[in-house]
Design an enzyme around this catalytic site. Structure first.
Site, PDB file in Angstrom:
ATOM      1  N   TYR A  95     -30.024 -27.045  35.891  1.00 60.34           N
ATOM      2  CA  TYR A  95     -29.870 -27.163  37.340  1.00 60.34           C
ATOM      3  C   TYR A  95     -29.039 -28.366  37.788  1.00 60.34           C
ATOM      4  CZ  TYR A  95     -32.743 -23.105  38.096  1.00 60.34           C
ATOM      5  OH  TYR A  95     -33.194 -21.813  38.114  1.00 60.34           O
ATOM      6  N   GLU A 137     -40.052 -20.971  37.756  1.00 66.92           N
ATOM      7  CA  GLU A 137     -39.720 -20.563  36.389  1.00 66.92           C
ATOM      8  C   GLU A 137     -40.628 -21.225  35.359  1.00 66.92           C
ATOM      9  OE1 GLU A 137     -35.505 -21.295  36.281  1.00 66.92           O
ATOM     10  OE2 GLU A 137     -35.196 -19.862  37.914  1.00 66.92           O
ATOM     11  N   TYR A 208     -32.228  -4.799  29.970  1.00 69.63           N
ATOM     12  CA  TYR A 208     -32.480  -3.362  29.928  1.00 69.63           C
ATOM     13  C   TYR A 208     -33.936  -3.103  30.285  1.00 69.63           C
ATOM     14  CZ  TYR A 208     -28.041  -3.185  27.425  1.00 69.63           C
ATOM     15  OH  TYR A 208     -26.711  -3.318  27.082  1.00 69.63           O
ATOM     16  N   GLY A 274     -28.772   8.695  37.495  1.00 69.57           N
ATOM     17  CA  GLY A 274     -28.163   8.226  36.256  1.00 69.57           C
ATOM     18  C   GLY A 274     -29.129   7.449  35.383  1.00 69.57           C
ATOM     19  N   THR A 278     -34.466   4.946  33.689  1.00 71.22           N
ATOM     20  CA  THR A 278     -35.177   4.250  32.604  1.00 71.22           C
ATOM     21  C   THR A 278     -36.470   3.570  33.041  1.00 71.22           C
ATOM     22  OG1 THR A 278     -33.627   2.379  32.794  1.00 71.22           O
ATOM     23  CG2 THR A 278     -33.176   4.041  31.104  1.00 71.22           C
ATOM     24  N   PHE A 383     -32.134  -3.317  41.862  1.00 73.31           N
ATOM     25  CA  PHE A 383     -30.683  -3.415  41.848  1.00 73.31           C
ATOM     26  C   PHE A 383     -30.255  -4.100  40.558  1.00 73.31           C
ATOM     27  CE2 PHE A 383     -26.969  -6.176  42.736  1.00 73.31           C
ATOM     28  CZ  PHE A 383     -26.026  -5.169  42.825  1.00 73.31           C
ATOM     29  N   PHE A 384     -29.410  -3.436  39.761  1.00 69.63           N
ATOM     30  CA  PHE A 384     -28.908  -4.018  38.537  1.00 69.63           C
ATOM     31  C   PHE A 384     -27.590  -4.734  38.851  1.00 69.63           C
ATOM     32  CE2 PHE A 384     -31.137  -0.170  36.762  1.00 69.63           C
ATOM     33  CZ  PHE A 384     -32.227  -0.875  36.292  1.00 69.63           C
ATOM     34  N   PRO A 386     -25.600  -9.045  39.469  1.00 71.65           N
ATOM     35  CA  PRO A 386     -25.781 -10.483  39.643  1.00 71.65           C
ATOM     36  C   PRO A 386     -26.410 -10.809  40.986  1.00 71.65           C
ATOM     37  CG  PRO A 386     -23.508  -9.912  40.027  1.00 71.65           C
ATOM     38  CD  PRO A 386     -24.185  -8.645  39.563  1.00 71.65           C
TER      39      PRO A 386
END
Length: 393
Positions: A95, A137, A208, A274, A278, A383-384, A386
């Site tokens: 950071y 985190e 994934y 699509g 998964t 949402f996949f 960045p």
């Protein structure tokens, strides 16, 4: 706590950030990687090349300026991104590096307009935001390593099985190389895979979704093979073509907050497009096992039958449930898509809906669900891509 003066200065920069944000973040990444090339072992190079990461960070910096009076408004985004950070192995010592180069980039792009007062205010604000990330985190890392069979950062796993699910999607069954079991995870969570690809200077990491209900001794991911010319396809192509049963990959502990509340028995609908199917497979299998009487809808959109993965698995799970409807839509066929009419026919608007797939697909589905009267807390989506800070996507 930030002083009122600091908050006022930061808020005053919002219009400038809206105009110059992407240029600032582009300079930021360029300078940071020049000074710390080791961070290229963490970042998604394709997102950098396509400008996606720069735009995402610019949006985040702008949001921080807008909400500086009430930073709790961005806490949900902090938690979501922190899950990604933990799966990438981001550490507290990263950071200060980000803060240093972000301030330098603001100064470089804005020039004399970036006064000492502005830079000082942003340094103070960044410190508060960074501390929030570090704290969230740290708790996630603690929880991860202290749970049964848990760990932090990356651990070696063996590919025990490799199964083709469709023309483009292949499943990889992963077992800890040391013979231990895996930690419990929530349906919908993901793991990161870190690989060293011959000819590439830096390691590469991709997330994934875990595509089956929790099992004691293994994970399963199901990876879409991207096109050869797609810069995002480097890792997926490597996994499909060069990683075989018996090979070793490095794996992070499960993370993510796009998760099913497995205790609920109210109506639920899973809607995917699509490879967005998964995480839904993990959720559907969990419902079929834990609450098989729960009213459930499973809708999936694929281009054609050859690209539709898990059809037999969906049918198997549905056969064990007492109140389920499922249907697959093939866009190559005329008038075969998940329309407003389909949603009104299948979805119980008193329940919850989980949506995952390409961004335009999700935007369309969510827009229609809202128009049908569903509230924000009833609609969950993944949402996949960045988001912000040191984030891979």
């Amino acid at each position: 706590m930030l002083s009122q003066g600091t908050r006022d200065i930061v808020k005053s920069t919002a219009p400038v950030l809206a105009e110059h944000g992407t240029k600032i973040t582009s300079v930021f990444y360029r300078n940071m990687f020049a000074a710390h090339p080791e961070l290229l072992n963490i970042f998604n190079h394709a997102n950098q090349a396509q400008g996606r990461q720069q735009a995402a960070l610019a949006n985040t910096v702008y949001a921080a300026a807008v909400h500086i009076d009430n930073l709790e408004n961005i806490l949900p985004a902090v938690v979501q991104i922190a899950h990604k950070h933990v799966s990438l192995g981001i550490k507290a010592e990263h950071y200060p590096i980000v803060g240093e180069h972000l301030l330098e980039a603001i100064k470089e792009v804005l020039g004399d307009a970036a006064t000492d007062d502005i830079l000082g205010a942003w340094a103070e604000a960044y410190g508060v935001i960074a501390d929030a990330f570090i704290s969230v985190e740290a708790n996630m890392y603690k929880e991860s390593r202290e749970q049964e069979n848990g760990w932090n950062f990356f651990k070696s796993f063996t590919v025990s099985r490799k199964v083709k699910e469709s023309d483009t999607i292949t499943s990889f069954y992963l077992k800890p190389a040391d013979g231990t079991n895996v930690p419990e995870y929530k349906p919908g969570q993901f793991i990161s895979i870190r690989v060293s690809i011959p000819g590439e200077k830096y390691t590469m990491i991709r997330q994934y979704s875990l595509s089956q209900a929790p099992k004691p001794d293994e994970f399963r991911i199901s990876v879409k093979r991207e096109a050869d010319k797609d810069p995002n396809g480097v890792v997926s192509i490597f996994l499909h073509e060069r990683v075989n049963e018996g090979d070793i990959v490095e794996v992070s502990a499960p993370a993510g907050e796009f998760v099913l509340d497995a205790a609920k028995t109210t109506p639920v609908a899973f809607i995917s497009g699509g490879v967005g199917i998964t995480p839904m497979m993990s959720m559907l299998e969990t419902v079929a096992t834990a609450t098989p009487d729960r009213p459930t809808v499973f809708l999936h959109a694929a281009r054609n039958e050859a690209l539709a993965a898990f059809r037999s698995d969906v049918e198997k799970h549905a056969a064990s449930m007492s109140n389920v409807k499922n249907k697959t839509f093939y866009s190559d066929e005329p008038n075969s898509f998940i329309s407003r009419k389909v949603l009104e026919e299948f979805v119980d608007t008193t329940g919850e809906v989980y949506v995952c797939g390409p961004v335009p697909f999700m935007e369309s589905i969510i827009r229609e669900l809202r128009a049908m009267g569903m509230k924000e807390d009833q609609i969950h989506h993944e949402f996949f891509g960045p988001a912000m800070q040191i984030e891979n996507g």
